[in-house]
Design an enzyme around this catalytic site. Structure first.
Site, PDB file in Angstrom:
ATOM      1  N   ASP A 117     -16.350 -25.043  37.161  1.00  0.00           N
ATOM      2  CA  ASP A 117     -16.898 -24.310  36.030  1.00  0.00           C
ATOM      3  C   ASP A 117     -17.535 -23.018  36.542  1.00  0.00           C
ATOM      4  OD1 ASP A 117     -17.466 -23.949  33.345  1.00  0.00           O
ATOM      5  OD2 ASP A 117     -19.418 -24.942  33.480  1.00  0.00           O
TER       6      ASP A 117
ATOM      7  N   TYR B 275     -19.191 -18.962  35.539  1.00  0.00           N
ATOM      8  CA  TYR B 275     -20.404 -18.444  34.866  1.00  0.00           C
ATOM      9  C   TYR B 275     -20.120 -16.965  34.651  1.00  0.00           C
ATOM     10  CZ  TYR B 275     -25.653 -18.330  34.670  1.00  0.00           C
ATOM     11  OH  TYR B 275     -26.992 -18.232  34.310  1.00  0.00           O
TER      12      TYR B 275
ATOM     13  N   HIS C  42     -23.924 -14.028  28.706  1.00  0.00           N
ATOM     14  CA  HIS C  42     -24.500 -15.372  28.822  1.00  0.00           C
ATOM     15  C   HIS C  42     -25.470 -15.442  30.007  1.00  0.00           C
ATOM     16  CE1 HIS C  42     -24.936 -19.711  28.972  1.00  0.00           C
ATOM     17  NE2 HIS C  42     -24.459 -19.722  30.201  1.00  0.00           N
TER      18      HIS C  42
ATOM     19  N   ARG D 119     -36.417 -16.184  33.449  1.00  0.00           N
ATOM     20  CA  ARG D 119     -37.067 -15.299  34.431  1.00  0.00           C
ATOM     21  C   ARG D 119     -37.424 -13.993  33.729  1.00  0.00           C
ATOM     22  NH1 ARG D 119     -32.304 -16.951  36.793  1.00  0.00           N
ATOM     23  NH2 ARG D 119     -31.471 -14.877  36.373  1.00  0.00           N
TER      24      ARG D 119
ATOM     25  N   GLU E  54     -21.298 -25.650  25.224  1.00  0.00           N
ATOM     26  CA  GLU E  54     -20.923 -24.361  25.797  1.00  0.00           C
ATOM     27  C   GLU E  54     -19.477 -24.077  25.412  1.00  0.00           C
ATOM     28  OE1 GLU E  54     -21.868 -24.351  30.046  1.00  0.00           O
ATOM     29  OE2 GLU E  54     -23.926 -23.756  29.540  1.00  0.00           O
TER      30      GLU E  54
ATOM     31  N   GLU F 142     -16.173 -22.496  26.009  1.00  0.00           N
ATOM     32  CA  GLU F 142     -15.529 -21.984  27.218  1.00  0.00           C
ATOM     33  C   GLU F 142     -14.003 -21.990  27.048  1.00  0.00           C
ATOM     34  OE1 GLU F 142     -16.894 -23.501  30.925  1.00  0.00           O
ATOM     35  OE2 GLU F 142     -18.959 -23.770  30.230  1.00  0.00           O
TER      36      GLU F 142
ATOM     37  N   ASP G 129     -18.186 -27.552  27.288  1.00  0.00           N
ATOM     38  CA  ASP G 129     -18.913 -28.053  28.449  1.00  0.00           C
ATOM     39  C   ASP G 129     -20.298 -28.512  27.991  1.00  0.00           C
ATOM     40  OD1 ASP G 129     -19.371 -28.560  31.178  1.00  0.00           O
ATOM     41  OD2 ASP G 129     -20.408 -26.648  31.387  1.00  0.00           O
TER      42      ASP G 129
ATOM     43  N   ARG H 263     -29.821 -29.703  28.539  1.00  0.00           N
ATOM     44  CA  ARG H 263     -30.613 -28.640  29.166  1.00  0.00           C
ATOM     45  C   ARG H 263     -31.871 -29.156  29.843  1.00  0.00           C
ATOM     46  NH1 ARG H 263     -26.766 -24.839  29.485  1.00  0.00           N
ATOM     47  NH2 ARG H 263     -25.909 -24.332  27.442  1.00  0.00           N
TER      48      ARG H 263
ATOM     49  N   GLN I 200     -30.828 -30.898  33.106  1.00  0.00           N
ATOM     50  CA  GLN I 200     -30.383 -29.858  34.034  1.00  0.00           C
ATOM     51  C   GLN I 200     -31.568 -29.077  34.629  1.00  0.00           C
ATOM     52  OE1 GLN I 200     -27.596 -27.193  32.146  1.00  0.00           O
ATOM     53  NE2 GLN I 200     -27.552 -25.770  33.859  1.00  0.00           N
TER      54      GLN I 200
ATOM     55  N   LYS J  17     -24.588 -32.069  33.209  1.00  0.00           N
ATOM     56  CA  LYS J  17     -23.260 -31.633  32.788  1.00  0.00           C
ATOM     57  C   LYS J  17     -22.211 -32.742  32.897  1.00  0.00           C
ATOM     58  CE  LYS J  17     -23.927 -26.972  32.711  1.00  0.00           C
ATOM     59  NZ  LYS J  17     -23.458 -26.053  31.675  1.00  0.00           N
TER      60      LYS J  17
ATOM     61  N   THR K 227     -17.093 -33.501  29.361  1.00  0.00           N
ATOM     62  CA  THR K 227     -16.552 -32.157  29.150  1.00  0.00           C
ATOM     63  C   THR K 227     -15.297 -32.361  28.308  1.00  0.00           C
ATOM     64  OG1 THR K 227     -17.318 -31.492  31.351  1.00  0.00           O
ATOM     65  CG2 THR K 227     -15.686 -30.070  30.280  1.00  0.00           C
TER      66      THR K 227
ATOM     67  N   GLU L 125     -28.791 -20.206  23.677  1.00  0.00           N
ATOM     68  CA  GLU L 125     -28.865 -18.767  23.425  1.00  0.00           C
ATOM     69  C   GLU L 125     -29.115 -18.483  21.946  1.00  0.00           C
ATOM     70  OE1 GLU L 125     -25.740 -16.436  25.931  1.00  0.00           O
ATOM     71  OE2 GLU L 125     -25.044 -18.499  25.734  1.00  0.00           O
TER      72      GLU L 125
END
Lengths: 398, 398
Positions: free
Chosen positions: B112, B114, B119, B128, B185, B187, B219, B223, B226, B239, B243, B343
């Site tokens: 997988d 990114y 995203h 952050r 997710e 994808e 996916d 959260r 994780q 995860k 999937t 998001e």
């Protein structure tokens, strides 16, 4: 222990107490499953009259489950101890030096843990010298990640030095080229036989229903590639170029005498990790070019094999026949018990001098790395876990 | 485009320009390979007289390589356009509503990535807030990791809410229980057909020799699990519980008209990532309980499919038939183009109100999530990528 009619040299680690399984090809013949006794391999399809062993993979046998595994082992012991079988079976014994040993099972998923407190602590001290050696989650769960199953190879497979991106902390941008920090990791791998259902965790108490046995693992690592790539999703190309396993899968039945108390865990883990408390007394050795560099003790691993299995499935992830999960680098508290060069040379700052006078920080092209291991038996002897070896070849286009 | 004699409804996304492959089981019959035309599935073993399609997996076909893939596609177009074949083939056309669609291929390794700047930037801004949204490596390499191949399931498979450890930042210790932040997710996945040799990188220029086609991927992500587990080795149990992929593998041959220029890359990537510059114009949609929440545009992905493939193998890692690599969450620059709930709700701080008046931060038990997609054709129409759907079931013992 009963004696076998088969030839077993004195001090062999492959007597009746061991009987590991593998896949071998006699010269000019197709590969099939066998069991090792002394310095010979017994052709199991021929010996047992069982076509499940005629395949070039143990997977069909692994899928049968614990009861069948034990019955098969008992039957093999019978065949090898009752002399009436000797005339029929002798033609099916092949000198191990005359056969090609292949990958013993098809790997479904490969998971790598990080279960040694001493290894994780060393890495922490190296890269975060001003912080606690262990990250906050480390003593609450066995940290792990998925590796690349398709590049798990059998002992003896050459390892081409990987190329990739790496960036020195002071550099403005990464460069591309051969890894300059090619390393090894001494690990023990656990081979899943019986599958489980999606959505249903496998508790610690069911470890032996699902796990068939163990292999030795060299989790080759390119430290410079890994250091640049791994934030935030973990190791990828720094690990995925090759992982080597030993050709013999030693069944759990051969490791009953190796069960010892696990080191204490503080804080106490959550309930799903709390039900069992045994470790495996495996003595490992790391050699480069024939010289022993360290002797990592598996007894000192913080997280047990059953805890790793329970954690890996607690979210409902299913197991498949052929799943392989490895312990992560095995390191003990002493310097000469460290299972990787990054620890032995403290990230290259303390080079090792080999007996030929050459020095190493990380691996050089042409180096041969061999990991071996033994486990105690009930009668005070030791069985061999065999060895996993590989030679470093120069980078392609490097 | 030539016309087919087979029944294809107006506005079907499954006309001759598409012809995706899958595995289907007619009622009471074993599964086998088929190709979709309109609202029917053509039994390929029967239509082509090719036993390679009689298996419950496309893998044997995928292993044949690009030349065979194109020849087979051309032959299927011939069969479906030349009316002389209609009498013989009509009995081998099954209404898609009457068959069970199964996992179309056996997954070898699952990786997988990114690859969406929007995203990765959103995640960075959330977690952050005082630093640059993207980590230093992000624009130099397609960040990725290995996922669990054994829990890749076909559309329609229920998803049991996973349990695991999670810890609030203010808590002293983790607790165990059902994930409270179950997410999706959106994808796109790339299915590898032709394998490659260990130790030999696959350059960007050879993408189409190895990659057969695409699937849609959900996916699923927990959260909270994780967030606690992922340092330093990346996502694992957050995860690995499931999937989901769409049942139809759309061949690259059907996506020729969807190739568009890739967004510019600054800084210029290293040479091994630099040789091609196309993206795929795929329009995706994310629905929860039938309501469209977002429409992520695949055109805006920073790293291209060929760049991800070249990066994944640049260290010499080999490809196997059935390898699946996914793009990572597809998100565009606009709020309504975000491909995950974390998001869309900004980590739960901005709940969504659904049309039934209920609100969501993350998924509730009973929610059905569906991802669908389309791609342009040369004549101005659109083909369908099908859909990937799944319903959330309550945690076991939760």
């Amino acid at each position: 222990m009963t004696r076998t009619w088969a030839p077993v040299p004195a001090d062999s680690g492959f007597g009746l107490a061991n009987l590991p399984y593998g896949v071998f090809a006699p010269p000019g013949e197709p590969p099939r499953c066998g069991v090792r006794i002394g310095d010979h391999v017994l052709d199991l399809a021929a010996a047992l009259g069982d076509d499940g062993f005629a395949a070039p993979s143990l997977n069909a046998f692994l899928a049968r489950g614990r009861t069948a595994w034990t019955q098969t082992r008992n039957r093999i012991v019978d065949l090898l101890t009752d002399t009436s079988h000797e005339p029929r079976l002798t033609p099916h014994l092949y000198p191990v030096g005359d056969v090609v040993l292949q990958m013993p099972f098809g790997v479904a998923d490969y998971v790598d843990f990080y279960a040694s407190e001493h290894h994780a602590g060393n890495i922490g001290r190296m890269f975060r010298p001003d912080a606690a050696p262990l990250l906050p989650n480390w003593k609450h769960l066995p940290v792990g990640y998925h590796g690349r199953a398709g590049t798990v190879v059998v002992s003896g497979t050459p390892v081409v030095r990987p190329c990739g991106q790496r960036k020195a902390p002071s550099a403005a941008a990464p460069t591309f080229g051969p890894s300059a920090k090619l390393d090894v990791e001494v690990e023990v791998g656990f081979v899943v036989g019986a599958s489980s259902e999606l959505g249903r965790p496998v508790p610690v108490s069911r470890f032996a229903e699902h796990v068939f046995g163990v292999v030795l693992v060299n989790d080759w690592s390119a430290r410079d590639i890994q250091a640049w790539e791994y934030v935030p999703l973990g190791p990828f190309l720094g690990k995925s170029f090759a992982t080597t396993v030993s050709p013999w899968v030693v069944p759990l039945d051969a490791l009953a005498a190796a069960r010892v108390p696990r080191p204490p865990q503080d804080p106490a883990p959550l309930e799903y990790l709390a039900e069992e408390a045994w470790a495996l007394d495996l003595d490992l050795a790391l050699e480069v070019n024939g010289q022993v560099l360290s002797r990592p003790p598996y007894t000192r691993m913080y997280w047990s094999p059953a805890q790793m299995l329970a954690h890996m499935t607690v979210n409902g992830a299913s197991l498949r026949t052929g799943d392989l999960y490895a312990s992560g680098t095995v390191s003990g508290p002493e310097r000469e018990q460290r299972g990787s060069l990054i620890e032995l040379t403290w990230n290259g700052t303390e080079p090792l001098t080999l007996e030929d006078g050459s020095t190493r920080t990380f691996l050089a092209d042409g180096d041969t790395v061999t990991i071996s291991g033994t486990a105690p038996t009930a009668d005070g002897g030791r069985i061999s876990l065999g060895e996993v070896t590989g030679r470093v070849e120069p980078a392609v286009d490097g």
